[in-house]
Design an enzyme around this catalytic site. Sequence first.
Site, mmCIF file in Angstrom:
data_model
loop_
_atom_site.group_PDB
_atom_site.id
_atom_site.type_symbol
_atom_site.label_atom_id
_atom_site.label_comp_id
_atom_site.label_asym_id
_atom_site.label_seq_id
_atom_site.Cartn_x
_atom_site.Cartn_y
_atom_site.Cartn_z
ATOM 1 C CB SER A 126 4.590 -6.929 3.847
ATOM 2 O OG SER A 126 4.484 -5.667 3.229
ATOM 3 C CE1 TYR A 150 7.686 -4.507 4.683
ATOM 4 C CE2 TYR A 150 8.763 -5.346 6.650
ATOM 5 C CZ TYR A 150 7.614 -5.121 5.913
ATOM 6 O OH TYR A 150 6.395 -5.507 6.412
ATOM 7 C CE LYS A 154 7.479 -8.771 7.226
ATOM 8 N NZ LYS A 154 7.093 -9.452 8.489
HETATM 9 C C1 WQD Z 1 1.090 5.879 2.135
HETATM 10 C C2 WQD Z 1 0.879 7.014 1.155
HETATM 11 C C3 WQD Z 1 2.904 8.148 0.589
HETATM 12 C C4 WQD Z 1 3.607 9.880 4.585
HETATM 13 C C5 WQD Z 1 4.452 1.302 3.966
HETATM 14 C C6 WQD Z 1 5.412 0.195 3.834
HETATM 15 C C7 WQD Z 1 4.705 -1.106 3.731
HETATM 16 C C8 WQD Z 1 3.686 -1.269 4.828
HETATM 17 C C9 WQD Z 1 2.774 -0.060 4.946
HETATM 18 C C10 WQD Z 1 4.601 -2.879 6.382
HETATM 19 C C11 WQD Z 1 1.949 7.090 0.077
HETATM 20 C C12 WQD Z 1 1.947 9.094 1.333
HETATM 21 C C13 WQD Z 1 3.066 9.166 3.525
HETATM 22 C C14 WQD Z 1 3.643 11.296 4.527
HETATM 23 C C15 WQD Z 1 2.583 11.213 2.372
HETATM 24 N N1 WQD Z 1 4.336 -1.569 6.047
HETATM 25 N N2 WQD Z 1 2.567 9.837 2.446
HETATM 26 N N3 WQD Z 1 3.123 11.913 3.425
HETATM 27 O O1 WQD Z 1 4.686 3.499 1.766
HETATM 28 O O2 WQD Z 1 2.344 2.697 1.126
HETATM 29 O O3 WQD Z 1 3.691 1.404 2.782
HETATM 30 O O4 WQD Z 1 3.609 1.085 5.071
HETATM 31 O O5 WQD Z 1 4.265 -3.868 5.832
HETATM 32 O O6 WQD Z 1 5.690 -2.102 3.852
HETATM 33 O O7 WQD Z 1 6.120 0.392 2.624
HETATM 34 O O8 WQD Z 1 2.768 3.591 3.436
HETATM 35 O O9 WQD Z 1 1.887 5.274 4.972
HETATM 36 O O10 WQD Z 1 4.302 5.495 4.177
HETATM 37 O O11 WQD Z 1 2.450 5.959 2.577
HETATM 38 O O12 WQD Z 1 2.107 11.805 1.391
HETATM 39 O O13 WQD Z 1 4.122 12.001 5.469
HETATM 40 O O14 WQD Z 1 0.954 8.246 1.880
HETATM 41 O O15 WQD Z 1 3.574 8.821 -0.469
HETATM 42 O O16 WQD Z 1 1.343 7.519 -1.119
HETATM 43 P P1 WQD Z 1 3.401 2.859 2.163
HETATM 44 P P2 WQD Z 1 2.895 5.109 3.872
#
Ligand code: WQD
Length: 338
Positions: A126, A150, A154
């Site tokens: 990741s 997490y 990895k």
């Molecule tokens: C994306 C963007 C949030 C939800 C995570 C894990 C990473 C990987 C992918 C495994 C950000 C914004 C989100 C919401 C929002 N998983 N957001 N409202 O945090 O980039 O990565 O998932 O490998 O390990 O950390 O993904 O989809 O949570 O967020 O505004 O209800 O969407 O702030 O900018 P993230 P995400």
Amino acid sequence: MGDCILVTGGAGFVGSHSCVALAEAGYTPLILDNLGNSDVRVVERLGRITGTVPTFIEGDVRDRALLDRVFAMHDVAGVMHFAGLKAVGDSVRDPIGYYDNNVNGSLVLAAAMQQAGVKTLIFSSSATVYGEPERSPIPEDAPRRPANPYGHSKRMVEQALADLQHAQPEWRIALLRYFNPVGAHESGLIGEHPQGKPNNLMPFVCQVAVGQRAELAVHGGDYPTHDGTGVRDYVHVMDLAEGHVAALRHVAKAPGLLTLNLGSGRGASVLDVVKAFERASGRPVAHTIGPRRPGDVSAYWGDASLAEATMGWRARRDLDQMCADSWRWQQGNPRGYE
Ligand code: WQD
């Protein structure tokens, strides 16, 4: 029937899509999954997509005796290892559970593979191994400074597998660092179905568009980005799946250790995703700009050039297709696999 590839976590989101890509490339996927965050009904859906229902074994990669039986009963040519936990917030609350599932599970698997003489391994890593990047796009040789258990889990598995391959150079290992996997197979038969309230953006947007949730809370509108909202590298899950097959083919040519980013190489903001989803679905996605989410970084996206230079892989599906495919899955399966 092509080479048998053991797919741990093969009933999960990226694992199930990788089973499709494997079958389409002539391999025979063999699924091992403990169903901790997946649904066994995916297996029948895979049969409808590929024409062959894959063999499914319910079990946990930490069960060494089970793994020994699997390798004794099946002529496994290689392993794609997806089984593991992947929620950053949960990992902060339950670090031991994450290290047990992700690190211990990978070590038990590698030991069982070694005993069985199976030395081809594609590992689901990741981009969280990078932590807070110094800059984007992030190259593979950027510093690894995970910011949560997490990401550390990895990073630890990557280190263990690199040490293994150094000690036993006949191993063929790919460490694939995903950015943000989204989307669904074009059939709409398989897709992302998180249990409970989605942490991730795309499933939450899907549930707002289909009317399951009232509105999206945008985590932060004051980031130093083009529209103030967080920027990420979204990559279609089928592009990711095809990237795994490309890596399997690449390591088949020669033993070694391959470390690659699998991303689109492009950044998209939360509001970019909302607008693309509204275009794709024809539905409004109600949203409000709320406070930043603790632990989030403002912007990061991957440098995907090495995967293209090394194995000719690049992400082909754009954000509009990611949204269209997510929407088709969500519309057809409003409550997941029923
Ligand atoms: C994306 C963007 C949030 C939800 C995570 C894990 C990473 C990987 C992918 C495994 C950000 C914004 C989100 C919401 C929002 N998983 N957001 N409202 O945090 O980039 O990565 O998932 O490998 O390990 O950390 O993904 O989809 O949570 O967020 O505004 O209800 O969407 O702030 O900018 P993230 P995400």
